[in-house]
Design an enzyme around this catalytic site. Sequence first.
Site, PDB file in Angstrom:
ATOM      1  N   ASP A  11       0.742  -1.295   0.157  1.00 55.78           N
ATOM      2  CA  ASP A  11       0.263  -0.017  -0.087  1.00 55.78           C
ATOM      3  C   ASP A  11       0.870   1.114   0.128  1.00 55.78           C
ATOM      4  OD1 ASP A  11      -2.923  -0.913   0.207  1.00 55.78           O
ATOM      5  OD2 ASP A  11      -2.746  -1.654   2.324  1.00 55.78           O
ATOM      6  N   LYS A  13       1.803   4.633   1.786  1.00 56.11           N
ATOM      7  CA  LYS A  13       1.564   5.397   3.372  1.00 56.11           C
ATOM      8  C   LYS A  13       0.308   6.354   3.086  1.00 56.11           C
ATOM      9  CE  LYS A  13       4.231   5.241   7.465  1.00 56.11           C
ATOM     10  NZ  LYS A  13       3.358   6.801   7.680  1.00 56.11           N
ATOM     11  N   ARG A  34      -7.167   6.917  16.140  1.00 53.62           N
ATOM     12  CA  ARG A  34      -6.627   5.859  16.648  1.00 53.62           C
ATOM     13  C   ARG A  34      -6.161   6.217  18.026  1.00 53.62           C
ATOM     14  NH1 ARG A  34      -1.648   3.556  13.017  1.00 53.62           N
ATOM     15  NH2 ARG A  34      -0.630   5.408  13.455  1.00 53.62           N
ATOM     16  N   GLU A  71      -7.247   6.186   6.120  1.00 51.62           N
ATOM     17  CA  GLU A  71      -6.255   7.489   7.072  1.00 51.62           C
ATOM     18  C   GLU A  71      -8.229   8.996   5.876  1.00 51.62           C
ATOM     19  OE1 GLU A  71      -3.160   8.581   7.512  1.00 51.62           O
ATOM     20  OE2 GLU A  71      -2.972   6.661   8.494  1.00 51.62           O
ATOM     21  N   LYS A 191       2.776  -6.231   3.842  1.00 49.44           N
ATOM     22  CA  LYS A 191       2.281  -6.906   4.311  1.00 49.44           C
ATOM     23  C   LYS A 191       2.022  -8.004   3.437  1.00 49.44           C
ATOM     24  CE  LYS A 191      -1.175  -3.081   5.410  1.00 49.44           C
ATOM     25  NZ  LYS A 191      -3.019  -2.843   4.938  1.00 49.44           N
ATOM     26  N   LYS A 215       9.679   4.183   4.693  1.00 49.69           N
ATOM     27  CA  LYS A 215       9.708   5.425   4.271  1.00 49.69           C
ATOM     28  C   LYS A 215      10.247   5.447   3.404  1.00 49.69           C
ATOM     29  CE  LYS A 215       7.701   8.135   7.103  1.00 49.69           C
ATOM     30  NZ  LYS A 215       8.066   8.593   8.471  1.00 49.69           N
ATOM     31  N   CYS A 309      24.277  39.019  26.646  1.00 48.93           N
ATOM     32  CA  CYS A 309      23.183  38.634  25.459  1.00 48.93           C
ATOM     33  C   CYS A 309      22.367  40.256  24.396  1.00 48.93           C
ATOM     34  CB  CYS A 309      22.110  38.959  27.075  1.00 48.93           C
ATOM     35  SG  CYS A 309      20.024  39.011  26.714  1.00 48.93           S
ATOM     36  N   CYS A 325      22.016  34.255  29.166  1.00 50.96           N
ATOM     37  CA  CYS A 325      21.885  35.212  30.004  1.00 50.96           C
ATOM     38  C   CYS A 325      22.656  35.171  31.654  1.00 50.96           C
ATOM     39  CB  CYS A 325      21.341  36.086  29.549  1.00 50.96           C
ATOM     40  SG  CYS A 325      20.984  37.653  29.826  1.00 50.96           S
ATOM     41  N   CYS A 330      16.351  40.468  32.395  1.00 49.89           N
ATOM     42  CA  CYS A 330      16.878  40.575  30.957  1.00 49.89           C
ATOM     43  C   CYS A 330      14.757  40.577  30.494  1.00 49.89           C
ATOM     44  CB  CYS A 330      17.325  39.312  30.692  1.00 49.89           C
ATOM     45  SG  CYS A 330      17.544  39.706  28.714  1.00 49.89           S
TER      46      CYS A 330
END
Length: 572
Positions: A11, A13, A34, A71, A191, A215, A309, A325, A330
Amino acid sequence: MAGTPLAYWADPKMDGLALEVIYENGAFVRAATRGDGSVGEDVTANMRTVMNLPLRLRGNDVPSLLEVRGEVVMKNREFQELNRRQEEAGEKVFANPRNAAAGSIRQLDPKVAASRPLRFMAYGVGRVQWASPLMAWTTQHEIMERLGGMGFEIPPQTRLCASRKEVAEHYRLLMETRDSLPFEIDGVVAKVDSLEMQRALGFTSRAPRWALALKFPARQEYTVLEEIRIQVGRTGVLTPVAELRPVRLAGVEVSRATLHNKGYIAEHDFREGDTVLIQRAGDVIPQVLSVDLEKRLEHSVEFAFPDSCPVCGSEAREDGEAVRCTNSACPAKTVQRIIHFVSKAGLDMEGVGRTWVKKLAENGVLNTPADLFTLTKADLLKYERMGDKSAEKFIASVERARETAPFWRLIAGLGIRHVGEQTARILASAYVDLDALGMATREELQDLDDVGPIVAESIHGFFGMPETQELLARFREAGFWPVGGAEEPAPSAESPLSGKVFIFTGTLPDMSRSDAHKLVEERGGTAVKSISKKVDYVVAGENAGSKIAKAEKLGLTVIGFDAFMDMVRQGE
């Protein structure tokens, strides 16, 4: 099954909001996000408005109970049209299709979801109950074919692969053609096709053994680092920020990114004017990776990290990896402390924007968080761009906090170093108010869960400062004095990370450990460095090592980095 060649269902993703829709006797009855894998958010009313979701399944041979996983997404073209309409109406535009889909489904008013071009893409099933076992499906590809026949839309470019080689070829094909697909995808899920084999392989504590998420590499682009600007945070840390020539990256325009600290700049030799390679770590956080030295300007100079700073001019000293700093008064610290106080990590004053906090602080109207409780609508209306409704919302938000803010939010909002939401809750359940907490000894504090010597010293030191005592007196005068004790409320369910404790182990893909900790803390969770029974989730990267074995002994939940990022996205 031994020796039988394995087939795989591949599939794309989908990059959307993960959901489960439930049917009883063919009729749609419920939908939920989920969530954290155990508890999700009921979004039934909004899902009824999704244009392609079947409210009754087609055909006669349908299960008596069917849980379909998928999804919620938007087509890229329809997303662009939605943003055009939002912009014309003067409303917020969305960063990417996933954020637009997730935000639409979580709307309280189903009419909003109905007005958005949402689609549900099915990729699998959960529980299935049949009238007869003979009707049960036997393969993943049969499940997908039958879901399509029942009226579900399934992702484009799915494929039954006869071997791992074919899975790899399909992965390469989708990576090359992803930009031409109608939807955003960020990888491929392979799968094992046989459901019998899936049952035999089972699950680890992190994921099914019969599925693998492949991925795509993070999208990267070159742009110009135009300026390195130093920001001063509420604890005084000087953080270098890269101001970048704006560039589109993974659906978002990126114009700035953190450079982490002095050491990160020195290690990579980043200079103003450099052409740099950037990516969005985990498709979330903009990250500057490296410099193209061949394009470096002839007269570029090394960046000199300041030793004072940039806001108040006080000395800045190295403190571990950070530079801080040394001036407790400040002005930059003041602004950031008040911004933190009103943020979701603090009092969650939704109507009090950080832009107005900054403006009011710079004008000397807000010097401490207590000044918020003395502001009036008339004070705000003196400013040219502050409208009547915005002023009312601002004051109403402050009043709501005065009357209803829980004690733990006040503790978290004070910005005590090393005290996040989880520790604030523990403190609020142990002490009745700020006076009681301020009188606690270091030893008493260390008797509490999650409070070690460093945290105890930080709390004790904070309440020992004269300015803290003055702030507490101002809170009391303003009638803002939340109390705690055993009746502290349960963690908010706004984000799957809220109130949860995380520990990271191994190498995280495309993200530093400090960035991962920041993601957790920004979403109301706590990130720790030592493993114990108090940890809710162990997030495992590559080469996770001994912590996994210890986690399993303690019975902790171990999840992969992808599952962690899914939790992050579900809270957006």
